[in-house]
Design a protein around this motif. Structure first.
Motif, PDB file in Angstrom:
ATOM      1  N   VAL A  18      23.476 -15.349   9.665  1.00  0.00           N
ATOM      2  CA  VAL A  18      23.155 -14.862   8.327  1.00  0.00           C
ATOM      3  C   VAL A  18      21.740 -14.288   8.367  1.00  0.00           C
ATOM      4  N   ASN A  19      21.633 -12.988   8.148  1.00  0.00           N
ATOM      5  CA  ASN A  19      20.339 -12.320   8.156  1.00  0.00           C
ATOM      6  C   ASN A  19      19.894 -12.070   6.718  1.00  0.00           C
ATOM      7  N   VAL A  20      18.773 -12.657   6.334  1.00  0.00           N
ATOM      8  CA  VAL A  20      18.285 -12.491   4.970  1.00  0.00           C
ATOM      9  C   VAL A  20      17.506 -11.188   4.899  1.00  0.00           C
ATOM     10  N   SER A  21      18.109 -10.204   4.265  1.00  0.00           N
ATOM     11  CA  SER A  21      17.461  -8.922   4.015  1.00  0.00           C
ATOM     12  C   SER A  21      16.808  -8.998   2.632  1.00  0.00           C
ATOM     13  N   SER A  22      17.131  -8.068   1.756  1.00  0.00           N
ATOM     14  CA  SER A  22      16.521  -8.014   0.425  1.00  0.00           C
ATOM     15  C   SER A  22      17.268  -6.982  -0.381  1.00  0.00           C
ATOM     16  N   VAL A  23      17.096  -7.031  -1.684  1.00  0.00           N
ATOM     17  CA  VAL A  23      17.581  -5.920  -2.496  1.00  0.00           C
ATOM     18  C   VAL A  23      16.914  -4.624  -2.044  1.00  0.00           C
ATOM     19  N   ASN A  24      15.704  -4.742  -1.464  1.00  0.00           N
ATOM     20  CA  ASN A  24      15.005  -3.576  -0.937  1.00  0.00           C
ATOM     21  C   ASN A  24      15.472  -3.193   0.458  1.00  0.00           C
ATOM     22  N   GLY A  25      16.548  -3.813   0.919  1.00  0.00           N
ATOM     23  CA  GLY A  25      17.286  -3.312   2.072  1.00  0.00           C
ATOM     24  C   GLY A  25      18.389  -2.365   1.655  1.00  0.00           C
ATOM     25  N   LEU A  26      18.551  -2.208   0.334  1.00  0.00           N
ATOM     26  CA  LEU A  26      19.562  -1.312  -0.219  1.00  0.00           C
ATOM     27  C   LEU A  26      18.977  -0.346  -1.238  1.00  0.00           C
ATOM     28  N   LEU A  27      17.736  -0.588  -1.648  1.00  0.00           N
ATOM     29  CA  LEU A  27      17.088   0.188  -2.701  1.00  0.00           C
ATOM     30  C   LEU A  27      15.610   0.341  -2.359  1.00  0.00           C
ATOM     31  N   GLY A  28      15.123   1.576  -2.359  1.00  0.00           N
ATOM     32  CA  GLY A  28      13.717   1.811  -2.034  1.00  0.00           C
ATOM     33  C   GLY A  28      12.780   1.301  -3.108  1.00  0.00           C
ATOM     34  N   ALA A  29      11.507   1.201  -2.755  1.00  0.00           N
ATOM     35  CA  ALA A  29      10.470   0.768  -3.693  1.00  0.00           C
ATOM     36  C   ALA A  29       9.135   1.338  -3.222  1.00  0.00           C
ATOM     37  N   PRO A  30       8.242   1.659  -4.146  1.00  0.00           N
ATOM     38  CA  PRO A  30       6.923   2.163  -3.756  1.00  0.00           C
ATOM     39  C   PRO A  30       6.005   1.037  -3.288  1.00  0.00           C
ATOM     40  N   TRP A  31       5.004   1.385  -2.558  1.00  0.00           N
ATOM     41  CA  TRP A  31       3.926   0.483  -2.134  1.00  0.00           C
ATOM     42  C   TRP A  31       4.349  -0.560  -1.107  1.00  0.00           C
ATOM     43  N   VAL A  32       5.565  -0.506  -0.611  1.00  0.00           N
ATOM     44  CA  VAL A  32       6.003  -1.457   0.424  1.00  0.00           C
ATOM     45  C   VAL A  32       6.817  -0.727   1.497  1.00  0.00           C
ATOM     46  N   PRO A  33       6.268   0.333   2.114  1.00  0.00           N
ATOM     47  CA  PRO A  33       7.068   1.116   3.058  1.00  0.00           C
ATOM     48  C   PRO A  33       7.541   0.320   4.259  1.00  0.00           C
ATOM     49  N   GLY A  34       6.691  -0.530   4.793  1.00  0.00           N
ATOM     50  CA  GLY A  34       7.096  -1.331   5.948  1.00  0.00           C
ATOM     51  C   GLY A  34       8.149  -2.345   5.588  1.00  0.00           C
ATOM     52  N   TYR A  35       7.986  -2.980   4.451  1.00  0.00           N
ATOM     53  CA  TYR A  35       8.953  -3.977   4.005  1.00  0.00           C
ATOM     54  C   TYR A  35      10.319  -3.339   3.789  1.00  0.00           C
ATOM     55  N   VAL A  36      10.351  -2.226   3.066  1.00  0.00           N
ATOM     56  CA  VAL A  36      11.621  -1.543   2.804  1.00  0.00           C
ATOM     57  C   VAL A  36      12.275  -1.110   4.112  1.00  0.00           C
TER      58      VAL A  36
ATOM     59  N   GLY B  65       0.834  -1.192   0.000  1.00  0.00           N
ATOM     60  CA  GLY B  65       0.000   0.000   0.000  1.00  0.00           C
ATOM     61  C   GLY B  65       0.870   1.244   0.000  1.00  0.00           C
ATOM     62  N   PRO B  66       0.409   2.326  -0.629  1.00  0.00           N
ATOM     63  CA  PRO B  66       1.167   3.581  -0.586  1.00  0.00           C
ATOM     64  C   PRO B  66       1.189   4.110   0.841  1.00  0.00           C
ATOM     65  N   ILE B  67       2.230   4.863   1.167  1.00  0.00           N
ATOM     66  CA  ILE B  67       2.439   5.232   2.568  1.00  0.00           C
ATOM     67  C   ILE B  67       1.294   6.086   3.118  1.00  0.00           C
ATOM     68  N   ASP B  68       0.590   6.827   2.253  1.00  0.00           N
ATOM     69  CA  ASP B  68      -0.485   7.680   2.759  1.00  0.00           C
ATOM     70  C   ASP B  68      -1.698   6.880   3.212  1.00  0.00           C
ATOM     71  N   THR B  69      -1.848   5.636   2.728  1.00  0.00           N
ATOM     72  CA  THR B  69      -2.966   4.801   3.185  1.00  0.00           C
ATOM     73  C   THR B  69      -2.495   3.567   3.952  1.00  0.00           C
ATOM     74  N   TYR B  70      -1.193   3.410   4.079  1.00  0.00           N
ATOM     75  CA  TYR B  70      -0.609   2.273   4.788  1.00  0.00           C
ATOM     76  C   TYR B  70      -0.942   2.408   6.271  1.00  0.00           C
ATOM     77  N   THR B  71      -1.462   1.350   6.880  1.00  0.00           N
ATOM     78  CA  THR B  71      -1.973   1.458   8.243  1.00  0.00           C
ATOM     79  C   THR B  71      -0.902   1.134   9.283  1.00  0.00           C
ATOM     80  N   HIS B  72      -1.176   1.576  10.505  1.00  0.00           N
ATOM     81  CA  HIS B  72      -0.280   1.229  11.608  1.00  0.00           C
ATOM     82  C   HIS B  72      -0.243  -0.286  11.825  1.00  0.00           C
ATOM     83  N   ALA B  73      -1.367  -0.949  11.607  1.00  0.00           N
ATOM     84  CA  ALA B  73      -1.393  -2.408  11.763  1.00  0.00           C
ATOM     85  C   ALA B  73      -0.501  -3.081  10.727  1.00  0.00           C
ATOM     86  N   ASP B  74      -0.526  -2.575   9.487  1.00  0.00           N
ATOM     87  CA  ASP B  74       0.361  -3.107   8.447  1.00  0.00           C
ATOM     88  C   ASP B  74       1.822  -2.934   8.860  1.00  0.00           C
TER      89      ASP B  74
END
Length: 264
Positions: free
Chosen positions: A135-153, A94-103
């Motif tokens: 070994v901690n499995v992060s993501s390419v999105n631990g080094l590069l931002g992406a839209p619609w996944v603010p919590g994940y990033v 979800g985009p950050i403006d509608t992303y919920t605290h529960a998410d």
């Protein structure tokens, strides 16, 4: 193969996808593996498939008591714990403006606090078995931002910082801590996604086994001087946007154009 002979690994999120590939790879390299997950039937089936070198334990990474039980299972079953692989992860959208605290709370609890919980529970056993590895499995999105996944990033960037902090704290005990950054990998979690693979240097998605081989390297003594570092397996995504060359030229035409550049 025996790169992990005598080593015991605990893998969270180990019942499917990348986690299952890691479990199989550990056993194939002569190690023993404790598979932690919430998918009991899937985890038990995988442990049976691998054989005596594998044990399944129910593990909710948001619960410190579950982690303590998983570590105890590893030590009681196989005598030690040499490697912790924090692989469990979720994503919500979800985009950050509608992303919920529960998410936000849900994804941070699993992807970041879950990693902290795992390390806290495993450190005493890892100290006993040192030299040891996390070994901690992060993501390419631990080094590069992406839209619609603010919590994940945010969670995956957080794993990078937590990895570095832990590496500095634990090096004195012979415990190495590194992060792994997969790009787009074909797993049940990514089912239905359709990235433009032509933008990747290799032009394809990755396979779970390709990440598992990287984790085996970090669990083995081959990586004995690596800690606090990011290990990337993303098909070239972070190298830049791939695609056809901007112009079709012959070598002679290219040389002529370079020779006539302004200021030359």
């Amino acid at each position: 193969m025996s790169r992990l002979e005598g080593k015991v690994t605990l893998v969270s999120g180990g019942a499917g996808g990348i986690g299952a590939a890691i479990a199989r790879a550990v056993a194939a390299e002569g190690g023993q593996v404790v598979i932690g997950d919430l998918h009991d039937a899937q985890g038990e089936t995988l442990a049976e498939e691998i054989g005596p070198a594998a044990t399944y334990v129910r593990l909710d990474v948001t619960k410190p008591t579950d982690w303590e039980s998983a570590v105890t299972t590893a030590v009681d079953t196989y005598g030690r714990l040499n490697t912790l692989v924090n692989n469990a992860g979720i994503a919500n959208f979800g985009p950050i403006d509608t992303y919920t605290h529960a998410d936000w709370d849900a994804v941070i609890a699993v992807n970041l606090t879950g990693v902290f919980n795992g390390m806290k529970a495993a450190i005493p056993a890892l100290k006993e078995a040192a030299p040891a590895s996390i070994v901690n499995v992060s993501s390419v999105n631990g080094l590069l931002g992406a839209p619609w996944v603010p919590g994940y990033v945010a969670s995956k960037f957080g794993v990078v910082g937590l990895t570095k902090a832990a590496a500095l704290d634990l090096g004195r005990y012979g415990i190495r801590v590194n992060s792994v950054h997969p790009g787009f990998i074909t797993t049940p979690m990514t089912a239905g996604a359709s990235p433009d693979l032509t933008q990747f240097a290799l032009g394809r998605a990755g396979a779970p086994e390709e990440i598992a081989r990287l984790v085996v390297f970090l669990a083995s003594d081959e990586s004995s001087f690596s800690t606090g570092a990011e290990f990337i397996a993303d098909g070239g995504l972070l190298a830049g946007i791939s695609g056809p060359p901007p112009m079709e030229t012959t070598p002679a035409e290219t040389t002529d154009r370079v020779a006539r550049l302004p200021g030359q």
